[in-house]
Design an enzyme around this catalytic site. Structure first.
Site, PDB file in Angstrom:
ATOM      1  N   GLY A  17      10.034 -29.310 -48.663  1.00  9.91           N
ATOM      2  CA  GLY A  17      10.551 -30.106 -47.688  1.00  9.91           C
ATOM      3  C   GLY A  17      11.098 -31.518 -49.011  1.00  9.91           C
ATOM      4  O   GLY A  17      11.834 -30.817 -49.732  1.00  9.91           O
ATOM      5  N   ILE A  18      11.019 -32.759 -48.509  1.00 11.53           N
ATOM      6  CA  ILE A  18      11.529 -33.869 -48.979  1.00 11.53           C
ATOM      7  C   ILE A  18      11.498 -34.281 -50.441  1.00 11.53           C
ATOM      8  O   ILE A  18      11.889 -34.286 -51.222  1.00 11.53           O
ATOM      9  CB  ILE A  18      11.439 -35.199 -48.799  1.00 11.53           C
ATOM     10  CG1 ILE A  18      12.294 -34.589 -47.087  1.00 11.53           C
ATOM     11  CG2 ILE A  18      11.500 -36.583 -49.084  1.00 11.53           C
ATOM     12  CD1 ILE A  18      11.413 -35.331 -45.961  1.00 11.53           C
ATOM     13  N   TYR A 158       0.629 -40.949 -36.347  1.00 10.96           N
ATOM     14  CA  TYR A 158       1.868 -40.746 -37.567  1.00 10.96           C
ATOM     15  C   TYR A 158       2.241 -42.317 -37.658  1.00 10.96           C
ATOM     16  O   TYR A 158       2.703 -42.505 -38.569  1.00 10.96           O
ATOM     17  CB  TYR A 158       2.321 -39.380 -37.345  1.00 10.96           C
ATOM     18  CG  TYR A 158       3.360 -39.324 -38.590  1.00 10.96           C
ATOM     19  CD1 TYR A 158       2.857 -38.915 -39.605  1.00 10.96           C
ATOM     20  CD2 TYR A 158       4.984 -39.163 -37.828  1.00 10.96           C
ATOM     21  CE1 TYR A 158       3.931 -38.552 -40.350  1.00 10.96           C
ATOM     22  CE2 TYR A 158       5.977 -39.228 -38.719  1.00 10.96           C
ATOM     23  CZ  TYR A 158       5.600 -38.952 -40.331  1.00 10.96           C
ATOM     24  OH  TYR A 158       6.544 -38.392 -41.359  1.00 10.96           O
TER      25      TYR A 158
HETATM   26  N1  LIG Z   1      10.301 -33.711 -42.018  1.00 10.86           N
HETATM   27  C1  LIG Z   1      11.134 -34.896 -41.622  1.00 10.86           C
HETATM   28  O1  LIG Z   1      11.370 -35.174 -39.942  1.00 10.86           O
HETATM   29  C2  LIG Z   1       9.797 -36.507 -41.765  1.00 10.86           C
HETATM   30  C3  LIG Z   1      10.349 -37.383 -41.657  1.00 10.86           C
HETATM   31  C4  LIG Z   1      10.259 -37.926 -41.008  1.00 10.86           C
HETATM   32  C5  LIG Z   1       9.120 -38.692 -42.565  1.00 10.86           C
HETATM   33  N2  LIG Z   1       8.769 -37.540 -43.211  1.00 10.86           N
HETATM   34  C6  LIG Z   1       7.819 -37.533 -44.589  1.00 10.86           C
HETATM   35  O2  LIG Z   1       8.509 -36.757 -45.406  1.00 10.86           O
HETATM   36  C7  LIG Z   1       6.797 -36.544 -46.318  1.00 10.86           C
HETATM   37  C8  LIG Z   1       7.435 -34.611 -46.948  1.00 10.86           C
HETATM   38  O3  LIG Z   1       7.563 -34.260 -45.891  1.00 10.86           O
HETATM   39  P1  LIG Z   1       8.611 -33.086 -44.894  1.00 10.86           P
HETATM   40  O4  LIG Z   1       8.807 -33.457 -44.373  1.00 10.86           O
HETATM   41  O5  LIG Z   1       8.853 -32.701 -47.066  1.00 10.86           O
HETATM   42  O6  LIG Z   1       7.111 -31.754 -45.357  1.00 10.86           O
HETATM   43  P2  LIG Z   1       6.309 -30.585 -45.461  1.00 10.86           P
HETATM   44  O7  LIG Z   1       7.388 -29.491 -46.756  1.00 10.86           O
HETATM   45  O8  LIG Z   1       5.402 -30.445 -44.598  1.00 10.86           O
HETATM   46  O9  LIG Z   1       5.904 -31.180 -46.587  1.00 10.86           O
HETATM   47  C9  LIG Z   1       4.446 -32.293 -46.879  1.00 10.86           C
HETATM   48  C10 LIG Z   1       4.244 -31.831 -48.447  1.00 10.86           C
HETATM   49  O10 LIG Z   1       2.653 -33.171 -48.310  1.00 10.86           O
HETATM   50  C11 LIG Z   1       1.564 -32.064 -49.497  1.00 10.86           C
HETATM   51  N3  LIG Z   1       0.609 -32.606 -47.972  1.00 10.86           N
HETATM   52  C12 LIG Z   1       0.431 -32.740 -47.336  1.00 10.86           C
HETATM   53  N4  LIG Z   1      -1.284 -32.869 -47.304  1.00 10.86           N
HETATM   54  C13 LIG Z   1      -1.760 -32.274 -47.831  1.00 10.86           C
HETATM   55  C14 LIG Z   1      -3.112 -32.951 -48.271  1.00 10.86           C
HETATM   56  N5  LIG Z   1      -4.227 -33.624 -47.896  1.00 10.86           N
HETATM   57  N6  LIG Z   1      -3.377 -33.266 -50.374  1.00 10.86           N
HETATM   58  C15 LIG Z   1      -1.765 -32.902 -50.626  1.00 10.86           C
HETATM   59  N7  LIG Z   1      -0.768 -32.949 -50.594  1.00 10.86           N
HETATM   60  C16 LIG Z   1      -0.745 -32.629 -48.907  1.00 10.86           C
HETATM   61  C17 LIG Z   1       2.180 -30.905 -48.643  1.00 10.86           C
HETATM   62  O11 LIG Z   1       1.219 -30.008 -49.759  1.00 10.86           O
HETATM   63  P3  LIG Z   1       1.173 -28.239 -48.955  1.00 10.86           P
HETATM   64  O12 LIG Z   1       2.872 -27.667 -49.040  1.00 10.86           O
HETATM   65  O13 LIG Z   1      -0.038 -27.695 -49.633  1.00 10.86           O
HETATM   66  O14 LIG Z   1       0.254 -27.804 -47.663  1.00 10.86           O
HETATM   67  C18 LIG Z   1       3.475 -30.887 -48.738  1.00 10.86           C
HETATM   68  O15 LIG Z   1       4.054 -30.620 -50.256  1.00 10.86           O
HETATM   69  C19 LIG Z   1       6.039 -36.946 -45.199  1.00 10.86           C
HETATM   70  O16 LIG Z   1       5.026 -38.204 -45.929  1.00 10.86           O
HETATM   71  C20 LIG Z   1       6.314 -36.972 -43.937  1.00 10.86           C
HETATM   72  O17 LIG Z   1       5.212 -37.790 -43.626  1.00 10.86           O
HETATM   73  C21 LIG Z   1       8.955 -36.044 -43.101  1.00 10.86           C
END
Ligand SMILES: NC(=O)c1ccc[n+]([C@@H]2O[C@H](COP(=O)([O-])OP(=O)(O)OC[C@H]3O[C@@H](n4cnc5c(N)ncnc54)[C@H](OP(=O)(O)O)[C@@H]3O)[C@@H](O)[C@H]2O)c1
Length: 268
Positions: A17-18, A158
Site C-alpha cells: 500500500g501507501i 480508528y
Molecule cells: N487505505 C486507506 O483508505 C487509508 C486511508 C487513510 C489512512 N490510511 C493509513 O495509511 C497507512 C497505510 O495503510 P495502507 O492503506 O497502505 O494499508 P496496508 O496496505 O494494509 O498497509 C498497512 C501496513 O501496516 C503494516 N502493519 C499493520 N499492522 C502492523 C503491525 N502490528 N506491526 C507492523 N506492521 C504492521 C502492514 O504490514 P503487513 O502487510 O505485514 O500486515 C502494512 O505494511 C495506515 O496507517 C492507514 O491507517 C489508509
C-alpha cells in the site's frame, strides 16, 4: 560515537500500500532504507526491498517486527545499532482499523489498533527524535487519515487514533521550530490498498460513493509535503473539499453523515 553511525530512512508498514509506495519515493535519496513490517509479510517486504534497490537505493534492510508488541521498539533500535545506522527520517506509516460499531467490535483488534497506530508511532518518535534534534537534521512523516479530522461513528477507534496522530504532529511541529527537524502528517482519504479489505470497508457507502485514490498518488503527495516541511497534508483536492464540507456541517448532521457512509451498501 555520532560519527560512527550513518543516516538512514526508517519506514514502518512498508510491505504494501501507501508504505510500499513511500519506500519507492525515499529510495531516490542517498540514505540507506530500513523497511519494517509484520513477520508474516517477510516475502512482501523482501520484494519491496528489491524494487527499492532497482530504483537506486544503495542499501536496503528489512526488519520484521510486530508493532503492537511493546518490545518491538527496542528490537528495531537494536537492529539499527547492529547495522551502524540511525534514523535521520522516520516514516510512521503502519496502521490499521476495523469498521464495526464500538461495542460489538473485537476488543483485541481495537486495542491492537491503538498500539500500532498511536503507541508504536509515539514510542518510535520519542526514541529517535532526540538524535535528530542533536544533529539539527531530520524529520518524521506520520501517515494519519482524513478520518482523524472528524469523529467516526461506525469506526470510532480508528478515527480517534488518527486524531491522536494529527494532534501529536501539530504539537510537535510547534515544539520543533528552529531545531532543523520537521514533522508532517499525511491525511489520505479512501485509498485502494489492502487496508480497505482488512478494515471491512469495501462494501461501505463511503468506498462506493467516494472515488478512492491510488497508493502511488497518495505517497507522492505525502513525499512532496514532507520535502516541503508541511505540517498537515490532505491527500487530493477531492478529499480536501469533502473534509471542508463535513467540517462546515452542524455537529449532529456531520455525525449522521459519517455514520451513513460507514454502513454497508446493501443496507440502503
Ligand atoms: N487505505 C486507506 O483508505 C487509508 C486511508 C487513510 C489512512 N490510511 C493509513 O495509511 C497507512 C497505510 O495503510 P495502507 O492503506 O497502505 O494499508 P496496508 O496496505 O494494509 O498497509 C498497512 C501496513 O501496516 C503494516 N502493519 C499493520 N499492522 C502492523 C503491525 N502490528 N506491526 C507492523 N506492521 C504492521 C502492514 O504490514 P503487513 O502487510 O505485514 O500486515 C502494512 O505494511 C495506515 O496507517 C492507514 O491507517 C489508509
Amino acid at each position: 560515537m555520532l560519527g560512527d553511525v550513518r543516516a538512514a530512512t526508517l519506514i514502518t508498514g512498508a510491505s504494501s500500500g501507501i508504505g510500499e509506495e513511500l519506500a519507492y519515493r525515499f529510495a531516490q535519496n542517498r540514505d540507506p532504507l530500513v523497511l519494517v513490517a509484520l513477520p508474516p509479510d517477510a516475502a512482501a517486504l523482501q520484494r519491496v526491498g528489491a524494487k527499492c534497490r532497482e530504483l537506486g537505493a544503495a542499501e536496503v534492510h528489512c526488519i520484521e517486527a510486530d508493532l503492537s508488541r511493546a518490545d518491538s521498539i527496542d528490537a528495531i533500535e537494536r537492529e539499527l545499532t547492529a547495522l551502524g545506522l540511525y534514523p535521520r527520517i522516520l516514516v510512521n506509516n503502519a496502521g490499521f482499523g476495523v469498521m464495526t460499531p464500538f461495542a460489538s467490535g473485537s476488543e483485541e483488534q481495537q486495542i491492537k489498533s491503538i498500539l500500532v497506530n498511536c503507541v508504536a508511532l509515539t514510542a518510535l518518535s520519542r526514541r529517535f527524535l532526540p538524535g535528530m534534534i542533536a544533529r539539527k537534521n531530520g524529520g518524521i512523516l506520520n501517515t494519519a487519515s482524513t478520518g482523524g479530522m472528524v469523529p467516526g461513528p461506525g469506526m470510532a477507534i480508528y478515527f480517534a487514533t488518527k486524531a491522536f496522530v494529527i494532534s501529536l504532529t501539530e504539537a510537535l511541529e510547534h515544539e520543533l521550530r528552529g531545531t532543523g527537524v520537521s514533522v508532517t502528517a499525511l491525511c489520505p482519504g479512501p485509498t485502494v490498498t489492502a487496508f480497505l479489505e482488512r478494515s471491512g470497508m469495501t462494501n461501505s457507502q463511503m468506498f462506493v460513493s467516494m472515488k478512492a485514490m491510488t497508493a502511488s498518488e497518495v505517497a507522492e503527495i505525502g513525499y512532496r509535503a514532507f520535502q516541503r516541511r508541511k505540517t498537515v497534508q490532505i491527500a487530493g483536492v477531492r478529499n480536501w473539499f469533502a473534509m471542508l464540507g463535513l467540517r462546515l456541517m452542524p455537529r449532529r448532521m456531520r455525525l449522521n453523515t459519517i455514520w451513513k457512509l460507514h454502513q454497508p451498501t446493501t443496507a440502503g
